[in-house]
Design an enzyme around this catalytic site. Structure first.
Site, mmCIF file in Angstrom:
data_model
loop_
_atom_site.group_PDB
_atom_site.id
_atom_site.type_symbol
_atom_site.label_atom_id
_atom_site.label_comp_id
_atom_site.label_asym_id
_atom_site.label_seq_id
_atom_site.Cartn_x
_atom_site.Cartn_y
_atom_site.Cartn_z
ATOM 1 N N THR A 46 44.985 61.086 48.981
ATOM 2 C CA THR A 46 45.647 59.799 49.189
ATOM 3 C C THR A 46 46.946 59.975 49.970
ATOM 4 O O THR A 46 47.207 59.255 50.945
ATOM 5 C CB THR A 46 45.953 59.135 47.834
ATOM 6 O OG1 THR A 46 44.754 59.013 47.085
ATOM 7 C CG2 THR A 46 46.575 57.765 48.027
ATOM 8 N N TYR A 109 36.643 49.900 45.345
ATOM 9 C CA TYR A 109 36.186 48.579 45.804
ATOM 10 C C TYR A 109 34.860 48.182 45.176
ATOM 11 O O TYR A 109 34.820 47.244 44.381
ATOM 12 C CB TYR A 109 36.099 48.469 47.331
ATOM 13 C CG TYR A 109 35.797 47.051 47.765
ATOM 14 C CD1 TYR A 109 36.749 46.054 47.608
ATOM 15 C CD2 TYR A 109 34.553 46.698 48.262
ATOM 16 C CE1 TYR A 109 36.466 44.739 47.958
ATOM 17 C CE2 TYR A 109 34.255 45.405 48.619
ATOM 18 C CZ TYR A 109 35.216 44.419 48.459
ATOM 19 O OH TYR A 109 34.933 43.130 48.798
ATOM 20 N N TYR A 135 39.062 62.807 40.240
ATOM 21 C CA TYR A 135 40.362 62.180 40.487
ATOM 22 C C TYR A 135 40.312 60.762 39.943
ATOM 23 O O TYR A 135 39.605 59.904 40.475
ATOM 24 C CB TYR A 135 40.674 62.197 41.983
ATOM 25 C CG TYR A 135 41.997 61.594 42.386
ATOM 26 C CD1 TYR A 135 43.006 61.320 41.474
ATOM 27 C CD2 TYR A 135 42.252 61.302 43.727
ATOM 28 C CE1 TYR A 135 44.211 60.774 41.859
ATOM 29 C CE2 TYR A 135 43.461 60.759 44.131
ATOM 30 C CZ TYR A 135 44.429 60.498 43.202
ATOM 31 O OH TYR A 135 45.633 59.945 43.597
ATOM 32 N N ARG A 140 44.695 52.431 41.963
ATOM 33 C CA ARG A 140 44.343 52.306 43.372
ATOM 34 C C ARG A 140 42.877 51.971 43.574
ATOM 35 O O ARG A 140 42.514 51.358 44.590
ATOM 36 C CB ARG A 140 44.677 53.603 44.125
ATOM 37 C CG ARG A 140 46.164 53.854 44.259
ATOM 38 C CD ARG A 140 46.483 54.981 45.248
ATOM 39 N NE ARG A 140 46.464 54.517 46.612
ATOM 40 C CZ ARG A 140 47.490 54.638 47.469
ATOM 41 N NH1 ARG A 140 48.617 55.209 47.103
ATOM 42 N NH2 ARG A 140 47.372 54.193 48.702
ATOM 43 N N LYS A 163 42.089 65.346 37.796
ATOM 44 C CA LYS A 163 43.445 64.898 38.103
ATOM 45 C C LYS A 163 43.590 63.531 37.462
ATOM 46 O O LYS A 163 42.969 62.566 37.899
ATOM 47 C CB LYS A 163 43.676 64.820 39.617
ATOM 48 C CG LYS A 163 45.051 64.255 39.990
ATOM 49 C CD LYS A 163 45.196 64.058 41.493
ATOM 50 C CE LYS A 163 46.543 63.414 41.832
ATOM 51 N NZ LYS A 163 46.691 63.137 43.290
ATOM 52 N N ILE A 205 49.097 67.839 40.361
ATOM 53 C CA ILE A 205 48.842 67.625 41.782
ATOM 54 C C ILE A 205 49.866 66.589 42.210
ATOM 55 O O ILE A 205 49.803 65.429 41.806
ATOM 56 C CB ILE A 205 47.395 67.188 42.043
ATOM 57 C CG1 ILE A 205 46.455 68.339 41.672
ATOM 58 C CG2 ILE A 205 47.202 66.779 43.495
ATOM 59 C CD1 ILE A 205 44.978 68.018 41.803
#
Length: 293
Positions: A46, A109, A135, A140, A163, A205
């Site tokens: 990202t 999405y 992740y 997000r 993560k 991270i």
């Protein structure tokens, strides 16, 4: 198949004014990170603006970073997608480019059910031989990996870590309780490094590591070596800066911070844009207070 212990940097991708990758600057950033004890390089996540890159450019960034790192630290490739077939192709391309592992964000999405997440990640895992870090960043993606789903995916041979950037420490604790010691947990939030370590985490991270790699590495290592007082001081000393690095959507502030520090990493790619003046002043103040400018 554990990948690293400590602080891995979610590296920004330096850009020229036309939006092309500045590979000379990327080499400089990689050398800066390694010289300051960063434990792993996360390329094209990202923070690295992978969402505005073609697959070809993304894979070339991985290949370049692997050559620049020259085996000194592992190179972890961002290779997530909301299309399982695309994710498989991208992960395979990153593996061929030399990546030591891949970081795979949840489908965004279109999202997925928990069953869909298991099918998605298992399909990708079965298509490559290198380790996978899940992740989870629902803020997000709009998609959360439930602890029981993480535990189920941990049974897949090369799915070795998560993560966790949900911000939900109760969820992190539940994951830790379910997966056992052979599955690695990394904090995905710089303001929660020590809390995640206290639940058995292996490291972070980090966005903060872009501007303060030595301090972030030391924070983790002090904690893991039993010096919780020193680790706590480093965590709390960085809180103002961490807040400033997220006062606008990542990676706008961290790229701006590096530019303020003289690293000339260039602009973000549209639709990301320059910081609002008020937020820029907040960032500059935090950088000054932390001694970086």
């Amino acid at each position: 198949m554990s990948i690293f212990t400590g602080a891995g940097v979610a590296l920004v991708t330096p850009m020229h004014a036309d939006g092309s990758v500045n590979f000379d600057k990327m080499k400089e950033l990689i050398e800066f990170q390694i010289a300051n004890d960063t434990d792993a390089l996360i390329i094209c996540g990202t923070t690295g603006e992978a969402s505005t890159m073609s697959d070809e450019v993304q894979i070339e960034c991985i290949r370049f970073a692997k050559e620049a790192a020259a085996g000194r630290v592992p190179v972890i490739a961002g290779a997530g997608s909301n299309d399982t077939a695309h994710c498989i192709a991208l992960a395979q391309g990153c593996e061929k480019a030399g990546a030591d592992a891949v970081l795979l964000v949840t489908p965004y999405y279109n999202k997925a059910t928990q069953k869909g997440l298991i099918l998605h990640y298992t399909a990708v895992a079965n298509s490559i031989n290198i380790p996978i870090i899940l992740y989870n960043v629902p803020g997000r993606t709009g998609c959360n990996i439930a602890p029981k789903t993480v535990a189920e995916l941990a049974k897949v041979k090369n799915i070795v870590a998560v993560k966790e950037a949900s911000g939900n420490l109760s969820q992190v604790a539940e994951i830790a309780a379910l997966v056992g010691p052979d599955f690695d947990i990394y904090s995905g939030n710089d303001d929660q490094i020590l809390p995640v370590l206290s639940l058995g985490g292996k490291g972070v991270i980090s966005v903060l590591s872009n501007v303060a790699p030595k301090q972030t590495h030391d924070m983790v290592m002090h904690y893991l070596n039993g010096d919780t007082k020193a680790a706590t001081k480093l965590q709390l000393d960085a809180i103002e800066l961490i807040s400033a690095l997220f006062c606008e959507v990542n990676p706008i502030p961290v790229k701006t911070a590096l530019n303020e520090m003289g690293y000339a990493v260039g602009p973000c790619v549209a639709p990301l844009c320059e910081m609002e003046p008020k937020n820029l002043e907040t960032l500059r103040t935090a950088l000054k207070n932390y001694g970086l400018i």
